[in-house]
Design an enzyme around this catalytic site. Sequence first.
Site, PDB file in Angstrom:
ATOM      1  N   SER A   1      -9.574  -0.232   7.038  1.00  0.00           N
ATOM      2  CA  SER A   1      -8.964  -0.030   5.730  1.00  0.00           C
ATOM      3  C   SER A   1      -8.426  -1.285   5.076  1.00  0.00           C
ATOM      4  O   SER A   1      -8.136  -1.282   3.882  1.00  0.00           O
ATOM      5  CB  SER A   1      -7.844   1.008   5.829  1.00  0.00           C
ATOM      6  OG  SER A   1      -8.373   2.264   6.136  1.00  0.00           O
TER       7      SER A   1
ATOM      8  N   LYS B   1       0.840  -1.189   0.000  1.00  0.00           N
ATOM      9  CA  LYS B   1       0.000   0.000   0.000  1.00  0.00           C
ATOM     10  C   LYS B   1       0.879   1.245   0.000  1.00  0.00           C
ATOM     11  O   LYS B   1       1.821   1.337   0.797  1.00  0.00           O
ATOM     12  CB  LYS B   1      -0.900  -0.020   1.238  1.00  0.00           C
ATOM     13  CG  LYS B   1      -1.871   1.148   1.340  1.00  0.00           C
ATOM     14  CD  LYS B   1      -2.716   0.991   2.598  1.00  0.00           C
ATOM     15  CE  LYS B   1      -3.711   2.124   2.758  1.00  0.00           C
ATOM     16  NZ  LYS B   1      -4.522   1.952   3.988  1.00  0.00           N
TER      17      LYS B   1
ATOM     18  N   SER C   1      -9.188   2.075   2.951  1.00  0.00           N
ATOM     19  CA  SER C   1      -8.295   2.806   2.061  1.00  0.00           C
ATOM     20  C   SER C   1      -7.237   1.929   1.394  1.00  0.00           C
ATOM     21  O   SER C   1      -6.457   2.413   0.588  1.00  0.00           O
ATOM     22  CB  SER C   1      -7.597   3.925   2.846  1.00  0.00           C
ATOM     23  OG  SER C   1      -6.797   3.385   3.882  1.00  0.00           O
TER      24      SER C   1
END
Length: 488
Positions: free
Chosen positions: A181, A81, A157
């Site tokens: 997330s 990420k 996210s």
Amino acid sequence: MASDRRFDPAWKLAERIRNGTVSPTATVDAHLERIDARNDDVNAFITVAADHAREQARAAERALEAGESVGPLHGVPVALKDLTGFREGIRHTFGCRAFADNVATHTADFVRRLEDAGAIVIGKTNTPEFGHKPVTDNLLVGPTATPFDLGRNAGGSSGGSAAAVADGQTAFAQGGDAAGSVRIPAAWCGVYGLKPSFGRIPESARPNAFQYHSPFICKGLLTRSVKDAAIALEAVAGPNAQDPFSLPADDADYVAALDRPIDEWSIAYSPDLGVFPVSQSVRTCLEDALSAFERAGATVDQIDVDMGHSLETLRNRTRFGLMQAFTAKIADSIEDRTGIDFLGEHADDVPEEFRDRIRAGRQFSPVDIGRMNQVRTAMFDGVQTVFEDEGYDLLVTPTLSVPPIRNDSLDDVRVDGEPVDSRADWLLTWPFNMTGHPAASIPAGRVDGLPVGMQLVGPRFGDETVVTASAAFERHRPWMDWYATVEA
């Protein structure tokens, strides 16, 4: 498609690499080809580290040829990420235009641990600016889609990581979880998402080593199988002297936990945690999926969970208040270190909602934070009651209130036609970032072809419990054939 080696579980890819059936170079090339073919549509990656990955694959081949001892993830591609997944020498944007040309100057500890286990970083995945919202969209590269419907969002996210795993663009991926997330995009992309206990995967944040405790923000894993997550967790878990919150070493064996029975377990099922609106289609899907635990021999009871407050109070005093304070803290740190002021000359590099969070967070006093933590304590006590007083082994809830929503409706979330707060009220994930309990989202079923996630919550520090329950569910209700419906 399900027989394509790009859709094999990471553990199986690693096994084939070790026995010489496939090579690390061929494996990396196959995934890079998939990224090249699909990233324009899915938009999972911000940066594809093709040269780096191929160089590491060649080194992995040389190690095998020399007969060296190799790690459990040797030659397996992993995506990071683009938020805290720092890898020295690879572009690192935080999902933000202001950092479009930024290159990481260090490697995060958990990334180093993955590489020590043999994993090969293939690229950096899409995230909203600094992970600030539960969907993946930003001003830098735009939204990420769930591979099951390219018009719908991957969730956030860690949406880029989840979408890349579901689409066969990487074998597994890393995410971060501040309010769900990891679990949110896992649910919408039909993959397994594990949020361990706070401190299980250490942080080495600087200049503020204490910044991730309010709320409890954790590294997590996104995989196509539970076994992949267990192997990766064993690789990255363990104390780090630079992290004041890292948990001490213990005798946990996450791979062994995969095969433990649950036939004497008592499982609590809460369809709404007492406060959340949940669509009827999700409720029906979850109630059908619970039979997997019963087939494994467990007893399942529907219960009420007392969070101590209304959803409005919980949302405003914890989900919003503590996250606004955290955002302000991060913005101030960025300004101190780089001179980038998101309320000044770089205001156009972040959305208005991000700027609003900074402004709100700067207004809170220590007294305000203390009152927020009193509400948070009531949430903690409510969850602890399920385990300590009522004696349940596992708490099960929907991960989210709704199936994936369209990219053109990200600010208009509706539950059975009724509008809800798009930032909080459809997420049954964030309470467990307030309490710190380990949790996972597991693919439970589909509604009109769209993935639905089931959230499994363990007792304090019960990471093995979550892994065991997840594996039992997977044995009785596997989902690997879902990926056969993803476009070739």
